[in-house]
Design a protein around this motif. Structure first.
Motif, PDB file in Angstrom:
ATOM      1  N   SER A  30       4.238 130.111  11.239  1.00 17.87           N
ATOM      2  CA  SER A  30       5.520 130.215  10.546  1.00 17.87           C
ATOM      3  C   SER A  30       6.653 130.498  11.523  1.00 17.87           C
ATOM      4  CB  SER A  30       5.469 131.305   9.476  1.00 17.87           C
ATOM      5  OG  SER A  30       4.540 130.966   8.478  1.00 17.87           O
ATOM      6  N   ILE A  31       6.435 131.422  12.426  1.00 18.92           N
ATOM      7  CA  ILE A  31       7.465 131.746  13.417  1.00 18.92           C
ATOM      8  C   ILE A  31       7.747 130.533  14.288  1.00 18.92           C
ATOM      9  CG2 ILE A  31       7.976 133.120  15.473  1.00 18.92           C
ATOM     10  CD1 ILE A  31       6.541 135.464  14.050  1.00 18.92           C
ATOM     11  N   GLY A  32       6.717 129.839  14.708  1.00 18.34           N
ATOM     12  CA  GLY A  32       6.900 128.636  15.529  1.00 18.34           C
ATOM     13  C   GLY A  32       7.701 127.567  14.810  1.00 18.34           C
ATOM     14  N   ILE A  33       7.429 127.389  13.538  1.00 18.74           N
ATOM     15  CA  ILE A  33       8.164 126.400  12.733  1.00 18.74           C
ATOM     16  C   ILE A  33       9.636 126.805  12.633  1.00 18.74           C
ATOM     17  CG2 ILE A  33       8.458 125.466  10.411  1.00 18.74           C
ATOM     18  CD1 ILE A  33       5.333 125.648  10.175  1.00 18.74           C
ATOM     19  N   LEU A  34       9.887 128.078  12.338  1.00 18.49           N
ATOM     20  CA  LEU A  34      11.260 128.550  12.210  1.00 18.49           C
ATOM     21  C   LEU A  34      12.026 128.408  13.517  1.00 18.49           C
ATOM     22  CD1 LEU A  34      10.630 131.712  10.001  1.00 18.49           C
ATOM     23  CD2 LEU A  34      11.627 129.527   9.284  1.00 18.49           C
ATOM     24  N   VAL A  35      11.384 128.723  14.616  1.00 18.56           N
ATOM     25  CA  VAL A  35      12.041 128.595  15.927  1.00 18.56           C
ATOM     26  C   VAL A  35      12.338 127.126  16.224  1.00 18.56           C
ATOM     27  CG1 VAL A  35      11.678 128.864  18.420  1.00 18.56           C
ATOM     28  CG2 VAL A  35      11.134 130.745  16.864  1.00 18.56           C
ATOM     29  N   ALA A  36      11.387 126.246  15.961  1.00 18.85           N
ATOM     30  CA  ALA A  36      11.591 124.813  16.229  1.00 18.85           C
ATOM     31  C   ALA A  36      12.688 124.236  15.345  1.00 18.85           C
ATOM     32  CB  ALA A  36      10.284 124.053  16.024  1.00 18.85           C
ATOM     33  N   ALA A  37      12.723 124.646  14.090  1.00 13.64           N
ATOM     34  CA  ALA A  37      13.712 124.104  13.152  1.00 13.64           C
ATOM     35  C   ALA A  37      15.100 124.705  13.370  1.00 13.64           C
ATOM     36  CB  ALA A  37      13.258 124.336  11.715  1.00 13.64           C
ATOM     37  N   ALA A  38      15.184 125.788  14.117  1.00 15.68           N
ATOM     38  CA  ALA A  38      16.479 126.437  14.358  1.00 15.68           C
ATOM     39  C   ALA A  38      17.395 125.567  15.216  1.00 15.68           C
ATOM     40  CB  ALA A  38      16.273 127.792  15.028  1.00 15.68           C
ATOM     41  N   GLN A  39      16.822 124.635  15.939  1.00 12.18           N
ATOM     42  CA  GLN A  39      17.624 123.769  16.804  1.00 12.18           C
ATOM     43  C   GLN A  39      18.295 122.637  16.038  1.00 12.18           C
ATOM     44  OE1 GLN A  39      17.863 125.120  19.826  1.00 12.18           O
ATOM     45  NE2 GLN A  39      16.364 126.571  19.020  1.00 12.18           N
ATOM     46  N   GLY A  40      18.005 122.520  14.767  1.00  7.91           N
ATOM     47  CA  GLY A  40      18.579 121.455  13.947  1.00  7.91           C
ATOM     48  C   GLY A  40      17.486 120.744  13.189  1.00  7.91           C
ATOM     49  N   PRO A  41      17.821 119.672  12.487  1.00  9.39           N
ATOM     50  CA  PRO A  41      16.780 118.966  11.732  1.00  9.39           C
ATOM     51  C   PRO A  41      15.616 118.571  12.637  1.00  9.39           C
ATOM     52  CG  PRO A  41      18.940 118.079  11.221  1.00  9.39           C
ATOM     53  CD  PRO A  41      19.114 119.030  12.374  1.00  9.39           C
ATOM     54  N   VAL A  42      14.413 118.790  12.122  1.00 11.00           N
ATOM     55  CA  VAL A  42      13.206 118.482  12.893  1.00 11.00           C
ATOM     56  C   VAL A  42      12.236 117.728  11.988  1.00 11.00           C
ATOM     57  CG1 VAL A  42      12.132 120.719  12.408  1.00 11.00           C
ATOM     58  CG2 VAL A  42      11.478 119.468  14.451  1.00 11.00           C
ATOM     59  N   ARG A  43      11.582 116.744  12.568  1.00  5.12           N
ATOM     60  CA  ARG A  43      10.624 115.928  11.811  1.00  5.12           C
ATOM     61  C   ARG A  43       9.222 116.506  11.938  1.00  5.12           C
ATOM     62  NH1 ARG A  43      11.817 109.695  12.684  1.00  5.12           N
ATOM     63  NH2 ARG A  43      10.413 109.667  10.899  1.00  5.12           N
ATOM     64  N   PHE A  44       8.362 116.104  11.013  1.00  2.61           N
ATOM     65  CA  PHE A  44       6.982 116.586  10.974  1.00  2.61           C
ATOM     66  C   PHE A  44       6.289 116.375  12.320  1.00  2.61           C
ATOM     67  CE2 PHE A  44       2.458 116.302  10.211  1.00  2.61           C
ATOM     68  CZ  PHE A  44       2.208 117.300   9.299  1.00  2.61           C
ATOM     69  N   THR A  45       6.402 115.174  12.869  1.00  5.19           N
ATOM     70  CA  THR A  45       5.699 114.884  14.135  1.00  5.19           C
ATOM     71  C   THR A  45       6.244 115.718  15.289  1.00  5.19           C
ATOM     72  OG1 THR A  45       7.147 112.986  14.484  1.00  5.19           O
ATOM     73  CG2 THR A  45       4.990 112.553  13.508  1.00  5.19           C
ATOM     74  N   GLU A  46       7.545 116.023  15.251  1.00  8.81           N
ATOM     75  CA  GLU A  46       8.114 116.883  16.295  1.00  8.81           C
ATOM     76  C   GLU A  46       7.545 118.296  16.190  1.00  8.81           C
ATOM     77  OE1 GLU A  46      12.534 114.936  16.853  1.00  8.81           O
ATOM     78  OE2 GLU A  46      12.160 116.173  15.076  1.00  8.81           O
ATOM     79  N   LEU A  47       7.393 118.776  14.962  1.00  7.27           N
ATOM     80  CA  LEU A  47       6.781 120.086  14.762  1.00  7.27           C
ATOM     81  C   LEU A  47       5.329 120.092  15.212  1.00  7.27           C
ATOM     82  CD1 LEU A  47       8.251 120.973  11.265  1.00  7.27           C
ATOM     83  CD2 LEU A  47       8.707 122.178  13.407  1.00  7.27           C
ATOM     84  N   GLU A  48       4.645 119.033  14.881  1.00  4.92           N
ATOM     85  CA  GLU A  48       3.230 118.916  15.258  1.00  4.92           C
ATOM     86  C   GLU A  48       3.067 118.973  16.774  1.00  4.92           C
ATOM     87  OE1 GLU A  48      -0.412 116.246  13.518  1.00  4.92           O
ATOM     88  OE2 GLU A  48       1.461 115.216  13.960  1.00  4.92           O
ATOM     89  N   ARG A  49       3.950 118.302  17.493  1.00  3.37           N
ATOM     90  CA  ARG A  49       3.895 118.336  18.963  1.00  3.37           C
ATOM     91  C   ARG A  49       4.296 119.699  19.520  1.00  3.37           C
ATOM     92  NH1 ARG A  49       5.926 112.836  18.660  1.00  3.37           N
ATOM     93  NH2 ARG A  49       8.035 113.677  18.657  1.00  3.37           N
ATOM     94  N   ALA A  50       5.275 120.346  18.886  1.00  4.45           N
ATOM     95  CA  ALA A  50       5.783 121.636  19.368  1.00  4.45           C
ATOM     96  C   ALA A  50       4.784 122.768  19.152  1.00  4.45           C
ATOM     97  CB  ALA A  50       7.102 121.969  18.680  1.00  4.45           C
TER      98      ALA A  50
END
Length: 126
Positions: A30-50
């Protein structure tokens, strides 16, 4: 009752909602998702890679949970193939700022915590 006395029963009642919210956002994913999405819109595959090591199923579950909790907005763009983006809500942006404060605190105090643990272990034979 003195001012320094704390009524534990009152704190326990107040802690339940806090514990519930923290359970939702305190996990590694959850924290990783929130941090990744904080930079702006993020796609599923970008989250998966991050988020190295997360399964597609777990990512889907966490995204749904964060959306249900009002922390993420899922936007589906009507294109082929479908384009889905996730963005933080205003509430989640506030949470992200708090996470940054917590991170700063941990970086400033991590050495002191480790030293306290080592001293405690020496004193108590740990």
């Amino acid at each position: 009752m003195s001012r320094s006395h704390i009524d534990v029963s009152v704190l326990a009642g107040e802690a339940c909602p806090v514990s519930e919210v923290l359970d939702h956002v305190s996990g590694k994913w959850s924290i990783g998702i929130l941090v990744a999405a904080a930079q702006g819109p993020v796609r599923f595959t970008e989250l998966e890679r991050a988020l190295t090591g997360i399964s597609r199923r777990m990512l889907t579950l966490k995204l749904r949970k964060l959306e249900r909790d009002g922390l993420l907005v899922r936007t589906v763009h009507p294109v082929v193939p479908p384009k889905v983006e996730y963005t933080l809500t205003e509430m989640a942006q506030e949470l992200h700022r708090a996470l940054l404060d917590l991170t700063d605190w941990a970086e400033r105090n991590g050495g002191a915590v480790a030293a306290a643990q080592a001293a405690y272990d020496r004193e108590h034979g740990g």
